[in-house]
Design an enzyme around this catalytic site. Structure first.
Site, PDB file in Angstrom:
ATOM      1  N   CYS A   6      -8.125 -23.270  18.877  1.00 22.79           N
ATOM      2  CA  CYS A   6      -9.375 -23.496  19.621  1.00 22.79           C
ATOM      3  C   CYS A   6      -9.612 -24.951  20.015  1.00 22.79           C
ATOM      4  O   CYS A   6     -10.379 -25.209  20.942  1.00 22.79           O
ATOM      5  CB  CYS A   6     -10.554 -22.959  18.825  1.00 22.79           C
ATOM      6  N   CYS A  55     -15.125 -23.128  17.417  1.00 23.30           N
ATOM      7  CA  CYS A  55     -14.181 -23.227  16.310  1.00 23.30           C
ATOM      8  C   CYS A  55     -13.336 -24.482  16.513  1.00 23.30           C
ATOM      9  O   CYS A  55     -13.183 -24.951  17.646  1.00 23.30           O
ATOM     10  CB  CYS A  55     -13.308 -21.977  16.324  1.00 23.30           C
ATOM     11  N   ASP A 102      -2.460   7.528  -4.390  1.00 31.09           N
ATOM     12  CA  ASP A 102      -3.649   8.271  -4.804  1.00 31.09           C
ATOM     13  C   ASP A 102      -4.022   9.273  -3.722  1.00 31.09           C
ATOM     14  O   ASP A 102      -3.334   9.403  -2.714  1.00 31.09           O
ATOM     15  CB  ASP A 102      -4.803   7.300  -5.069  1.00 31.09           C
ATOM     16  N   CYS A 105     -10.120 -24.685  14.998  1.00 30.00           N
ATOM     17  CA  CYS A 105      -8.786 -24.359  14.497  1.00 30.00           C
ATOM     18  C   CYS A 105      -7.745 -24.839  15.507  1.00 30.00           C
ATOM     19  O   CYS A 105      -8.074 -25.166  16.652  1.00 30.00           O
ATOM     20  CB  CYS A 105      -8.653 -22.869  14.217  1.00 30.00           C
ATOM     21  N   ASP A 113       0.875  -1.166   0.000  1.00 28.97           N
ATOM     22  CA  ASP A 113       0.000   0.000   0.000  1.00 28.97           C
ATOM     23  C   ASP A 113       0.918   1.224   0.000  1.00 28.97           C
ATOM     24  O   ASP A 113       2.099   1.139   0.334  1.00 28.97           O
ATOM     25  CB  ASP A 113      -0.890  -0.043   1.249  1.00 28.97           C
TER      26      ASP A 113
END
Lengths: 554, 554
Positions: free
Chosen positions: B293, B288, B136, B290, B101
């Site tokens: 978790c 969850c 920009d 994952c 960015d």
């Protein structure tokens, strides 16, 4: 030879069920068994020891599964002597809670089985089950009414016999409710069963109803049973298959489920998600982060041996099921169970259709939901009008609320994006000018609550509701109906509406005006245009109020 | 000193974007960069090297993250010389795709920055970014129209300057669209930007709109930009925060997102789910599976050091984000993206509100959606009527379909639960009796399609739609509108309706009858009661048809 349980000493509070949190009819509860506590809502995977793709050790340790279900009838047929010798826990190699089903499902499938009801009960005692079902007589689906009546009679008789003969009080006995899809018979059977001293009640025969996605029928059966059974006992749903309906079942008061779906689906190459099912051969991505899915892509599984594929797929399927149970518990804890079912009912049209039952039982749901929550609620449209918080407020504002006697005039204002409403600039200004108007009450009209007197507007959930304003006509009609009901109930001399011309069309105004005519209330309406709060609006309102406009700028 | 990239040789197809699958405006695409392919939809986690809780190695290997975003402006300020020397990949220790960015967000936050636009562009070239944004001038939110116009002018000017001066063609340059919440200016800017040769386009300034949950505004901006930009180029959404809106963004045509939410939320003790956010101190369960978790409960995390807690929470948050991206990809692949957004819009009322934009751009969505799918579609109610399959059919049946010339009489039957309809017993029976009635066409009336001529009734999606029949009035009105439009368009001499008396109330019938009067069509209506298909129904229909009832039993 009777197996003496060594896990958990026999104590007289076995079977106790402590409810810690509740929301809708769902609850987080602690159920005591001789092998430890079960925390509800609880999913018990069905274990068939002869073809079990996940080992007991993996179940207990990796998947953190502390309770399973297995079939006493099938075990008796195959392993009777060795299982009696070892006891069910040692036989299975599982130290958690073992729930044994009785063979009723086999009656449903084969019409009859070659064991006497009491034989199974004694066998369950001999092997030391923690939770055990008596051998009831399941109604099934699509049977004649006469057959259904017979199955109930038979189930009640078998219940009495079993309860009379059981010796072990350290086993939690389960009493199944029959009646099939005949709702009146389910009610009758529930009432009779509720008089018997079971530790746990259950809904029998739901498998076929679920398999054919007739969830509206299923939830009618569940709500009917729940409303006749003792609310303080756990309620089990047999064969709750797909995780996409667990949250609805929990919300309807099912505390326990058993499911063999994780392995049945796996054998068919089907991958479960909490919202649906996919065939792994059609998939490129696993939308999951479980230990199986973070390490594999569908292609990897397809390249494995059949056995290994079933194992991994079963594990994923079970992770997803347990994940959904944790999600339901967290939702109950946070008071967001309605929010979760709004989401889940969009998994399949037949689940959304089942919401009809939630509407029918809205008062039952309302009675069992805490009256305050520490967060806002979500309002998505018509279906959300049946959530307890909305149902409760709408009832109270009409039945219980009485405006203070001095209020003779009512000023009805549109809702504001400021919350609580009291923060709104105009309202602040009007209040400042009120001291001389002791007869004036400010009310807010707003979806979904209808009418909100300003003095209670910061109460839960009035100021904490997030609303999708893109509502359908039915929701708007509701709002007008509440306002008219309120006007019928209470006595005002004058009502002034500061009205949105898009909302207050001719028809809606006519309804209010009719009541005002009848009750000789002076009605005064002033419309606003695109912008609700501007300089002009202050003028319009002060005009209606007949107080001088003192030039407060917008 | 210019860093020469050693990952991926410079080839002239860098920047190529191959679209593999699409659904709505979402697509699975392969975008080529000099450091390898990005598969879209792609989430690039924002990495801030000075306070990064997850190492580059863990990101790349454990989380399988092959593309990240970082801020060239901040890097230049702090590490300019060392980063130019090493190149961005070596400096970060990340071998995947690096998107930089430009510091525009800092302009938005601080009003101005101390670097010239071209300086940043040259710096991005020097450090060897794979994808880079020109500097920009972001519009922001709540600025005057004049300011917004200025930012567009400035952005266009800076675009031209940058494109003129860039030396490295192996970098994919990103052109951001400005205009803020001024939709007409977004359109204008998109049109101008589309003339410039950027590899990727992007929507600027959405962060504040998202933070304030103004998703309706956000999607208006996105659809407006998308409909003016080249559809075959990737479109990036800056700062797409919460995973609950990724699927909507993908459906609206955002191919890439960057997000720092995983770490920003973690620092605040907030736990992400694909449908919301919870504070970990309020939680008892992690919904969850994952790697974080399955090994922890909320209490475990709360007991850790602040740093470790942030690390684990960031990881979970990122797993959830990537899981949602995989879910979106799988949904695009399976053609179920609409189904996914039906679910996700029930995560928050403001997301459901954003569906207004999907309605507004229904034709744009329809044009970009495949015309056939190998599974049924779901219909939940009014919102589902805007899905491409329904929009497309409704358009075609009125605009394109012409009944064969010999059909002078139409028999309009209710839908049946048998699908395809042709399997229905009555229909089979009627067809058997048709051979002598060459002038008779059978059509089905059904939610959500309106009217379905029998001869096309097995086409996708007519026979493969699962419907929630608990519909609101608007959906029913739609159905009648399609029938009347159809009758206006086509010429029949006689119309016979076998009508459900609950559906066909006086008002609805009046609408059809009015058209029939005007077009001198003979209208004949026969009502059925509770049961649609029984012995009586056969009689009623044969009566309308004026053929003898030959006693086929129901």
């Amino acid at each position: 030879m009777i197996n003496t349980p060594n896990r958990g000493k026999l104590s007289n509070d076995i079977g106790s069920f402590e409810i810690l949190y509740k929301d809708l009819l769902g609850r987080i509860g602690k159920l005591k068994t001789k092998s430890g506590y079960i925390e509800t809502p609880c999913l018990l995977p069905v274990v068939n020891i002869t073809k079990q793709p996940i080992s007991m050790d993996e179940l207990y340790n990796d998947l953190n599964c502390k309770a399973i279900m297995t079939n006493a009838y099938l075990l008796k047929k195959r392993f009777e002597s060795s299982i009696i010798e070892k006891g069910i826990h040692e036989f299975l190699g599982f130290e958690g809670v073992v729930f044994t089903d009785s063979g009723a499902y086999q009656i449903l499938t084969y019409g009859e089985i070659d064991v006497e009801p009491l034989e199974i009960v004694f066998f369950e005692e001999d092997i030391g089950s923690d939770i055990a079902v008596i051998l009831d007589f399941p109604t099934g689906v699509g049977e004649s009414r006469k057959k259904a009546e017979f199955t109930i009679k038979e189930t009640l008789k078998r219940s009495d016999e079993a309860l009379k003969k059981i010796r072990r009080k350290d086993i939690l006995w389960v009493g199944p409710v029959q009646g099939g899809t005949n709702i009146d018979l389910v009610k009758l059977c529930s009432q009779k069963m509720s008089e018997k001293n079971f530790s746990i009640y259950a809904l029998g025969s739901p498998t076929k109803v679920m398999e054919s996605y007739k969830f509206e029928t299923l939830f009618n059966m569940i709500f009917t049973a729940k409303s006749s059974l003792p609310i303080n006992r756990p309620f089990h749903l047999f064969g709750a298959g797909h995780p996409f309906m667990f949250s609805l079942a929990a919300a309807a008061g099912c505390d326990m489920f058993d499911s063999a779906a994780y392995v049945i689906y796996a054998r068919d190459g089907r991958y479960l998600t909490e919202y649906g099912t996919s065939k792994i051969e059609d998939m490129k991505y696993f939308p999951c982060s479980c230990p199986i899915c973070v390490k594999n892509i569908p292609k990897d599984l397809l390249e494995l041996s059949y056995e290994k594929k079933i194992e991994l797929l079963s594990k994923h399927n079970l992770y997803i099921c347990f994940e959904e149970i944790k999600r339901i518990k967290e939702a109950i804890l946070e008071g967001r169970l309605w929010e979760l079912i709004e989401i889940r009912t969009r998994s399949h049209p037949s689940l959304l259709q089942a919401m009809k039952c939630f509407k029918k039982y809205k008062n039952f749901l309302e009675e069992n939901t805490p009256s305050s929550k520490n967060h806002g609620i979500f309002f998505f449209g018509r279906d959300s009008t049946y959530r307890p918080e909305v149902v409760r407020y709408r009832k109270k504002i009409i039945e219980d609320y009485k405006p203070p006697k001095n209020f003779k005039r009512m000023l009805l204002l549109p809702t504001s994006s400021n919350k609580p409403f009291i923060r709104n600039r105009l309202i602040k200004y009007l209040i400042r000018n009120f001291e001389s108007f002791k007869d004036l009450q400010i009310c807010i009209y707003s979806i979904p609550f209808g009418i909100i007197p300003l003095e209670i507007s910061d109460m839960f959930p009035l100021s904490q509701t997030e609303i999708c304003t893109e509502c359908n006509e039915e929701v708007k009609e509701d709002l007008v109906r509440i306002i008219t009901d309120y006007l019928i109930k209470n006595d005002y001399e004058k009502v002034m509406i500061y009205a949105d011309n898009k909302f207050w069309d001719k028809n809606k105004l006519k309804k209010v005006s009719k009541i005002c005519d009848r009750k000789k209330i002076d009605l005064n309406v002033s419309y606003y245009g695109d912008k609700v709060w501007n300089r002009e609006s202050f003028e319009k309102i002060t005009n209606m109020l007949e107080i001088p406009f003192n030039g407060v700028s917008s």
